[in-house]
Design an enzyme around this catalytic site. Structure first.
Site, PDB file in Angstrom:
ATOM      1  CB  ILE A  29      -0.922  -0.295   1.152  1.00 31.86           C
ATOM      2  CG1 ILE A  29      -2.265   0.725   0.731  1.00 31.86           C
ATOM      3  CG2 ILE A  29      -0.436   0.153   2.361  1.00 31.86           C
ATOM      4  CD1 ILE A  29      -3.456   0.285  -0.047  1.00 31.86           C
TER       5      ILE A  29
ATOM      6  NE  ARG B 213       7.739  -2.524  -2.603  1.00 33.21           N
ATOM      7  CZ  ARG B 213       7.967  -2.535  -1.276  1.00 33.21           C
ATOM      8  NH1 ARG B 213       8.573  -3.773  -0.627  1.00 33.21           N
ATOM      9  NH2 ARG B 213       7.590  -1.679  -0.472  1.00 33.21           N
TER      10      ARG B 213
END
Lengths: 322, 322, 322, 322
Positions: C120, C234
């Site tokens: 998030i 990521r």
């Protein structure tokens, strides 16, 4: 570093000069992080182009504020372990960007509309622009200095070629000056602000007659991370000259404000080089003493040239040919 | 307004207390906009919930900074014409939001993870959170005070009903406390930080065993416009109690920081009421003396009740029935 | 590329399976850009970790949509001049990012809460998360597979070391499983959803007792530029394993969706290497045949090691020593 | 609703017409949410002002996509309980905005530069604008239709007053047309694109001579929540006419795309009225039958007038006076 002398009074209207002097005379005690080199130049306009300027209106944080935020993120473990400079360089190198968002700067900028149109594409900032719906724009236009009157590059669709010279240059400057003035005169005529005998056209309409080199101004507020992103694009040699000069003043101001971060930014971002996958392979082969040429790399001729130019060495195949 | 007394030393670890005292002792001269009421409480933690706090770490701008930016936007014409308070109220009333983006505040917050998960949904802010990948979280959990141990509302899926009492409440608190402690003990055991005989589990993995009421902390930086948006949602009576208490402290801090804007915010945003198209029609008919009832309005029964409750008068059909 | 087989029915509740089958059965004619390889797998969950998944719910645009937008920016001049693949690679290489914002993807993701908390932090996306204020979370927790039960790295504060083994590993897994189950049982008990004799605790409170490895789910919608930014952080080897596996599935999905852009992304971003100013200088000297060592570079020992490892060659001083 | 007829061929260059026909001829099968009313008009330009247009290039989602995302947020509890329309109206009324971010629309817009400068201030959108650094702008300017040639309002600094008429109007239009043409001719002369005997000025410089009513174009992509925010400001009667006509076309397109959301938007946002705290108090007193006048309210004379005008009733003190 630019000099924090007070601006040339010819470039500023007297009301603004008086306002700046009043702002600079006002001081207060604060417990906030404070940077002496920024206090020296606070509110002072640094000239850019023929009528533009950048002046710092406010700032939040310093080198230490980034360290402080990083230490919250990385917790107790980082205390004492790294000294501040090392931590800042670590953050810059590994693109841990959020601590740099903890500093903020607010500048007042006067700039030509066509530059403002490029600048505003950087969305992560706060902007209050002078509104030509409400108020009348000043009679000021950007006219390039002769040495910046560049021809279209034939090699590069967005680039500049040689500088126009002589009669050709003089003619171009006359045309630019003449059209800007004529359009402004029409604007004033349409507004009829000083002529009670005529109904003036609505300001929001009359402004459409101005040329794109008319000056506008705004307050621009941005965090340090997004400022560096802006600078990496706009203080770059590929940026249009007319926005690059603003970016260069901002880069100077950044050096005053957060000198350690500025140094790391120069070392890891501005002065760095990004290699593609095929670029890495070519360098690897060159370092290993293998023969390598553009033809047997996966690089285009242009990428090949730019790779070795970026590294500051002749291309391996040129060396061998020589 | 909350009192800027120094925090209860039992709530803070001594290292943090010493750091705060050192920060408060440091002062400097500045030419920036400065707010005495903010300087008074700078760095001081205001307690929230059982272990949380909010403390202001830095701020940029004041009421005047918003006026200053608005005057750039609206140009010379606005000078002298409106005084500052009137201009601020005009901006708030007409939702001219960009001048409010010219102020910025940075706070250090300690809060339970489940509150942090709601808070982070406000994307237009800068955050540096304590990282449990790098460091070990403290042994602190939120356990509700008995008067906030609310039952599930039967009327409202996201709401709270009556407060649990007596043995039921005591049992619930025991369970919350017991599970949090047990999970934390397991966390410490898995980390094996103090046991050189065992290999500790990676911190980034061990943290998954903690409960959502464990406290985390972060630096949160936001501009005044986005702070007001946050407050309008989170200082509202529909917000969950555990985030609302943080919003209320921030609202108090806003009153210290920008008192004129705070007043306008209360008058035009927090204390206002939004009527739907059908709500406007119902009020119009009521004011015109026409009979109006829920059945012949386009409002649902719930909207009908909320409309008149919001206006602070009985619903017209109830009045007639009485 | 992952296989678009229908998911293991044991991993999905029957209601969701039925919903997916219904969604896949529904087709319509469209004039929009359509990608056959995406239609094949639309709505199908790709398994991640022990209970998680990623499934594409919708997409907008394809490789051609980026070309189309770039051609608006760069105007008539670019028509015919460059073919599509070349233009895409040019955009990627020169970080012209806005055309990549013209594609959008929406995925439904099921993931542990501690992974959701990392995810998030990428603010430039749209999110709708399952709300534990409204609804009861499922009894599902992430328990690492034994081969991912890594010890804390001693070299790197945020890294993983060797894998725990034998009795130690078994004990750790038992503790994780035991605490998660106990906390969930308490959660259910506090809710008292099936026990009309007791007042249940409000859902918004009871959830605080869950552990951070509990699964949540959300719809996540992002444009291609921001997806690539997410992937570059990521899907990187420094990312925590538990988020990297999600990023890897998204990278596979990107290869289906926009194969030409995916290839350029691998060549210029994922497979590239960023050199610092001092790194460029060191490589220049090595390529020029000068002696160069860590001591006389401006690189730290760690930067020195990482530079040559990134280039895939021994460090020059090691070579000489050998 | 605007008519999806194919555009007037006189307004589009033949290359663009051919491109649109080719795009409309291409269809494919999709499993994505599809809206027949959008397929009907996909790629078709809707005329705006004298040379502008808006055309939908792509869209993602429909009314159902918002419901689908909301049901993930609010969980199983909401299934069957509310039907779709009710849920959408609930979301709109309570400003639960994130589900509306799950729909996305991409439009191609041709618009005057001074309108583009207002539009771009909405930062939460993706934009690819025609670049006058790379390409030559077309010879097209916005010249107001006579009925929109408004005078400056004397009451409102940003407003329009009566329409100019007769000789005054004709003169204004002549001036606007003349300056725009002269500036464009200079621009072409400076570029010297068709004159190999002269060096052309760089495009990035020559463009500064154009007037602000020159047309530009861009691809603009935005999610439905941010589109509604744009529409609430720009389809409003206070917006400048020249941007409002674009917003009105977008509002029509929204009615095709997501009819249920469009209806809720009209009922709760566009057709609503926001009362301030003092406005609520005044309405309460009026409904309670108390005497209330501007003087004893906390409303300014202007707020007082706007309150009762917004409610569609005479001000209470006017009634009594009558």
């Amino acid at each position: 570093m630019s000099d924090p002398t007070l601006p040339d009074p010819n470039r500023l209207d007297p009301a603004m000069l008086a306002e700046i002097e009043a702002l600079r005379a006002r001081t207060a005690d604060t417990r906030r992080a404070t940077v002496a080199a920024m206090e020296d130049i606070l509110h002072v306009p640094f000239p850019v182009l023929d009528h533009g300027f950048v002046r710092v209106v406010d700032y939040m944080g310093d080198d230490g504020a980034v360290v402080q935020a990083a230490r919250v993120s990385y917790g107790r473990g980082t205390r004492q372990v790294r000294e501040d400079r090392g931590l800042i360089r670590y953050l810059m190198r590994h693109r841990h960007t959020t601590p740099f968002e903890m500093c903020e700067i607010k500048v007042h900028v006067k700039l030509p509309i066509f530059v403002a149109r490029q600048w505003i594409r950087h969305r992560t900032a706060n902007v209050n622009e002078y509104s030509a719906r409400y108020s009348v724009l000043d009679k000021e236009f950007y006219i390039p200095a002769p040495e910046h009157l560049a021809a279209q590059s034939s090699a590069n669709r967005q680039g500049r070629g040689a500088v126009l010279e002589g009669a050709e240059a003089a003619a171009a400057l006359d045309l630019l000056r003449g059209d800007a003035l004529r359009c402004y005169d029409t604007y004033e005529h349409l507004l009829a602000e000083d002529d009670p005998s005529r109904q003036g056209l609505a300001r929001e309409l009359a402004r459409m007659n101005l040329t794109l080199n008319t000056y506008t101004q705004w307050y621009w507020k941005v965090d340090l991370h997004n400022l560096m992103h802006f600078l990496s694009l706009r203080a770059d040699s590929h940026a249009q000259y007319e926005i690059r000069v603003y970016a260069e003043v901002l880069l100077d101001l950044m050096a005053r404000w957060v000198p350690v971060i500025h140094e790391a930014f120069q070392d890891y971002r501005m002065g760095g080089l990004h290699l593609s996958r095929a670029g890495v392979a070519a360098v690897r082969r060159a370092l290993s003493g293998e023969a390598v040429s553009q033809a047997d790399s996966d690089l285009s001729p242009r990428e090949w040239r730019e790779l070795w130019a970026g590294l500051g060495v002749p291309a391996p195949d040129e060396t061998r040919q020589a």
